[in-house]
Design a protein around this motif. Structure first.
Motif, mmCIF file in Angstrom:
data_model
loop_
_atom_site.group_PDB
_atom_site.id
_atom_site.type_symbol
_atom_site.label_atom_id
_atom_site.label_comp_id
_atom_site.label_asym_id
_atom_site.label_seq_id
_atom_site.Cartn_x
_atom_site.Cartn_y
_atom_site.Cartn_z
ATOM 1 N N ASN A 32 5.232 -0.603 3.762
ATOM 2 C CA ASN A 32 5.042 0.411 2.720
ATOM 3 C C ASN A 32 3.583 0.615 2.343
ATOM 4 N N CYS A 33 2.677 -0.055 3.034
ATOM 5 C CA CYS A 33 1.256 0.022 2.701
ATOM 6 C C CYS A 33 0.702 1.400 3.067
ATOM 7 N N GLY A 34 0.081 2.060 2.097
ATOM 8 C CA GLY A 34 -0.489 3.377 2.360
ATOM 9 C C GLY A 34 0.475 4.490 2.029
ATOM 10 N N PRO A 35 0.108 5.729 2.320
ATOM 11 C CA PRO A 35 0.980 6.872 2.028
ATOM 12 C C PRO A 35 2.261 6.827 2.844
ATOM 13 N N ALA A 36 3.285 7.506 2.334
ATOM 14 C CA ALA A 36 4.609 7.468 2.962
ATOM 15 C C ALA A 36 4.591 7.914 4.410
ATOM 16 N N ILE A 37 3.684 8.817 4.765
ATOM 17 C CA ILE A 37 3.641 9.328 6.131
ATOM 18 C C ILE A 37 3.309 8.226 7.138
ATOM 19 N N LYS A 38 2.694 7.124 6.665
ATOM 20 C CA LYS A 38 2.339 6.024 7.557
ATOM 21 C C LYS A 38 3.482 5.029 7.749
ATOM 22 N N PHE A 39 4.515 5.153 6.933
ATOM 23 C CA PHE A 39 5.558 4.125 6.930
ATOM 24 C C PHE A 39 6.185 3.897 8.297
ATOM 25 N N TYR A 40 6.618 4.964 8.967
ATOM 26 C CA TYR A 40 7.392 4.768 10.195
ATOM 27 C C TYR A 40 6.585 4.037 11.259
ATOM 28 N N ARG A 41 5.322 4.358 11.402
ATOM 29 C CA ARG A 41 4.493 3.675 12.397
ATOM 30 C C ARG A 41 4.232 2.231 11.979
ATOM 31 N N ASN A 42 4.052 1.988 10.675
ATOM 32 C CA ASN A 42 3.914 0.607 10.200
ATOM 33 C C ASN A 42 5.184 -0.182 10.513
ATOM 34 N N HIS A 43 6.317 0.412 10.195
ATOM 35 C CA HIS A 43 7.621 -0.198 10.451
ATOM 36 C C HIS A 43 7.786 -0.529 11.937
ATOM 37 N N THR A 44 7.442 0.419 12.787
ATOM 38 C CA THR A 44 7.573 0.218 14.225
ATOM 39 C C THR A 44 6.653 -0.896 14.721
ATOM 40 N N ALA A 45 5.418 -0.928 14.227
ATOM 41 C CA ALA A 45 4.474 -1.973 14.638
ATOM 42 C C ALA A 45 4.984 -3.356 14.252
ATOM 43 N N LEU A 46 5.546 -3.483 13.057
ATOM 44 C CA LEU A 46 6.071 -4.776 12.607
ATOM 45 C C LEU A 46 7.292 -5.186 13.424
ATOM 46 N N MET A 47 8.155 -4.233 13.740
ATOM 47 C CA MET A 47 9.342 -4.558 14.528
ATOM 48 C C MET A 47 8.978 -4.854 15.987
ATOM 49 N N ASN A 48 8.021 -4.136 16.546
ATOM 50 C CA ASN A 48 7.615 -4.395 17.925
ATOM 51 C C ASN A 48 7.018 -5.788 18.081
ATOM 52 N N SER A 49 6.316 -6.253 17.053
ATOM 53 C CA SER A 49 5.673 -7.565 17.117
ATOM 54 C C SER A 49 6.548 -8.670 16.530
ATOM 55 N N GLN A 50 7.751 -8.324 16.091
ATOM 56 C CA GLN A 50 8.614 -9.292 15.411
ATOM 57 C C GLN A 50 8.889 -10.564 16.214
ATOM 58 N N PRO A 51 9.171 -10.495 17.517
ATOM 59 C CA PRO A 51 9.462 -11.739 18.241
ATOM 60 C C PRO A 51 8.356 -12.781 18.101
ATOM 61 N N GLY B 239 14.459 6.110 -2.832
ATOM 62 C CA GLY B 239 14.236 4.669 -2.734
ATOM 63 C C GLY B 239 13.902 4.202 -1.344
ATOM 64 N N GLY B 240 14.451 4.850 -0.319
ATOM 65 C CA GLY B 240 14.110 4.518 1.058
ATOM 66 C C GLY B 240 13.076 5.486 1.585
ATOM 67 N N HIS B 241 13.017 5.614 2.903
ATOM 68 C CA HIS B 241 12.138 6.602 3.529
ATOM 69 C C HIS B 241 13.013 7.557 4.328
ATOM 70 N N ASN B 242 13.210 8.754 3.771
ATOM 71 C CA ASN B 242 13.981 9.796 4.446
ATOM 72 C C ASN B 242 13.051 10.560 5.361
ATOM 73 N N ILE B 243 13.281 10.437 6.669
ATOM 74 C CA ILE B 243 12.390 11.021 7.662
ATOM 75 C C ILE B 243 13.128 12.130 8.410
ATOM 76 N N GLY B 244 12.566 13.346 8.378
ATOM 77 C CA GLY B 244 13.155 14.433 9.134
ATOM 78 C C GLY B 244 13.523 15.635 8.290
#
Length: 224
Positions: free
Chosen positions: A100-119, A35-40
């Motif tokens: 979650n857009c795109g294949p699972a391998i893209k998730f972490y970078r998408n997540h990071t981009a959204l969090m970096n731009s969050q402010p 259900g989540g993204h298990n990385i590693g």
């Protein structure tokens, strides 16, 4: 087989196994079955679970402070991290769907981009006009999410990740994904009793009084 020959064969097999492990890019090893993204590394000594909300400022701070060192932990193969969404509002859902857009391998970078731009985009959400909020709350779900993405310039964030608008709109129209994220939140709430974000579990144990990177890091290091 003589003992010396056995020893040589064993050493060769061990070296081959070590070489495979050393060449594995654990940061891009992602599983989503839970259900989540298990990385590693699935066999990592330390299993970290993160419960995060994209509209939570503390989650953004945690992500920005932990991103680089967490990648180092995961890259060693000693830590595996499961990032799980806590979706609380329409803006949160929109950001989670973009992550979650795109294949699972893209998730972490998408997540990071959204969090970096969050402010930036979270400030825009807080200062939204009544007309904008109305667009976010009325009409088909896909139209509401596209309005949020447009008003908060999340299309621009995803463009930095190489996504074209048509691909982003396709992701925002994925009602099955929207339901899955809502169901995951409800399931995790029931299982873990998540009362605040970010929250963390180490090796299946929910941590009390841990909501920042420095506090969490010390607990990870103690298990290494």
């Amino acid at each position: 087989m003589k003992s010396a020959t056995i020893a040589v064969a064993f050493a060769a097999a061990l070296a081959a196994t070590s070489a495979v492990s050393a060449n594995t890019n654990w940061v891009t090893t992602v599983e989503t079955a839970g259900g989540g993204h298990n990385i590693g590394n699935p066999a990592a000594k330390v299993k970290l679970t993160e419960f995060v909300s994209y509209t939570c400022p503390h989650c953004g701070t945690f992500a920005r402070e932990s991103s680089n060192p967490m990648e180092v932990y995961v890259a060693t193969g000693k830590v595996r991290v499961d990032i799980r969404h806590v979706v609380r509002d329409p803006v949160d859902l929109t950001a989670a769907m973009l992550a979650n857009c795109g294949p699972a391998i893209k998730f972490y970078r998408n997540h990071t981009a959204l969090m970096n731009s969050q402010p930036r985009w979270l400030a825009a959400a807080r200062s939204a006009t009544s007309a904008q909020k109305s667009r976010w709350s009325n009409g088909p779900g896909s139209a509401r999410r596209r309005a949020i993405a447009s008003d908060l310039k999340l299309y621009d964030v995803m463009a930095t990740r190489g996504y074209e608008r048509i691909a982003i709109d396709r992701c925002l129209s994925d009602e099955a994904l929207a339901r899955r994220l809502a169901e995951q939140t409800a399931s995790d709430d029931a299982k873990w009793n998540i009362t605040s974000t970010p929250s963390f579990a180490l090796d299946g144990l929910l941590l009390a009084g841990t909501s920042d990177w420095q506090t969490l890091r010390a607990q990870i290091d103690a298990r290494m």
